[in-house]
Scaffold this active site. Structure first.
Site, PDB file in Angstrom:
ATOM      1  N   ASP A   4       0.869  -1.172   0.000  1.00  0.00           N
ATOM      2  CA  ASP A   4       0.000   0.000   0.000  1.00  0.00           C
ATOM      3  C   ASP A   4       0.906   1.222   0.000  1.00  0.00           C
ATOM      4  O   ASP A   4       1.955   1.215   0.649  1.00  0.00           O
ATOM      5  CB  ASP A   4      -0.896   0.007   1.237  1.00  0.00           C
ATOM      6  N   ASP A   8      -6.953  -1.873  -4.300  1.00  0.00           N
ATOM      7  CA  ASP A   8      -8.005  -1.619  -3.313  1.00  0.00           C
ATOM      8  C   ASP A   8      -9.100  -0.738  -3.900  1.00  0.00           C
ATOM      9  O   ASP A   8     -10.288  -0.962  -3.668  1.00  0.00           O
ATOM     10  CB  ASP A   8      -7.425  -0.928  -2.072  1.00  0.00           C
TER      11      ASP A   8
END
Length: 168
Positions: A119, A133
């Site tokens: 991330d 995501d």
């Protein structure tokens, strides 16, 4: 067939963009100080997430790997019977996102099926996320809209075996 093609085009494009941006982030963001852009509205900061969104259940990486495989299998199974553009877009986005994060779980450290998802994007004070995501989130929103509108994913069976009425 046209909607099947749309689903797979979206899935492939989303997966490619996700993996390209993660490769860039692994080099340009990971191991570096966070970088603010757009007047501090967006921050690029690397975070290895072994859990789900918001680092939920960080020790369940293998379970999330298996869930992603099941999701990808189910989407692939229904892909040829999709008769709605909205469903094709939604499922293509979900496939791209699940596939992107599954790729991380398979190929990133610490090992096969246990890798941590990279991330690297933070907006304001939100959690840190990646483009996979966002594909899952956008795809789920499209699927919910289709569901609430009553748009069937597949052609409805009417009048007997083999008889199909296409969605409007």
């Amino acid at each position: 067939m046209r909607r099947t093609h749309l689903l797979w085009t979206i899935a492939a494009a989303g997966l490619a963009v996700d993996q390209i941006t993660k490769a860039i982030a692994a080099v340009a963001v990971e191991g570096h100080e966070p970088r603010d852009v757009l007047g501090g509205a967006v921050t690029f900061v690397a975070f290895r997430n072994s859990g789900a969104a918001g680092s939920f259940a960080p020790r369940a990486t293998l379970a999330f790997t298996l869930v992603a495989i099941v999701v990808l299998f189910l989407i692939a199974r229904v892909s040829r019977s999709i008769r709605s553009t909205g469903w094709a877009i939604g499922l293509g986005l979900i496939f791209a996102g699940a596939g992107g994060n599954l790729t991380d779980r398979i190929f990133r450290t610490p090992g096969f099926g246990r890798g941590a998802v990279l991330d690297f994007i933070q907006i304001g004070d939100s959690g840190i996320f990646n483009l996979a995501d966002q594909c899952v989130t956008a795809g789920a929103a499209v699927v919910l809209i289709q569901t609430f509108r009553g748009v069937p994913m597949r052609a409805a069976v009417t009048g007997g075996i083999g008889s199909r009425a296409l969605e409007r």
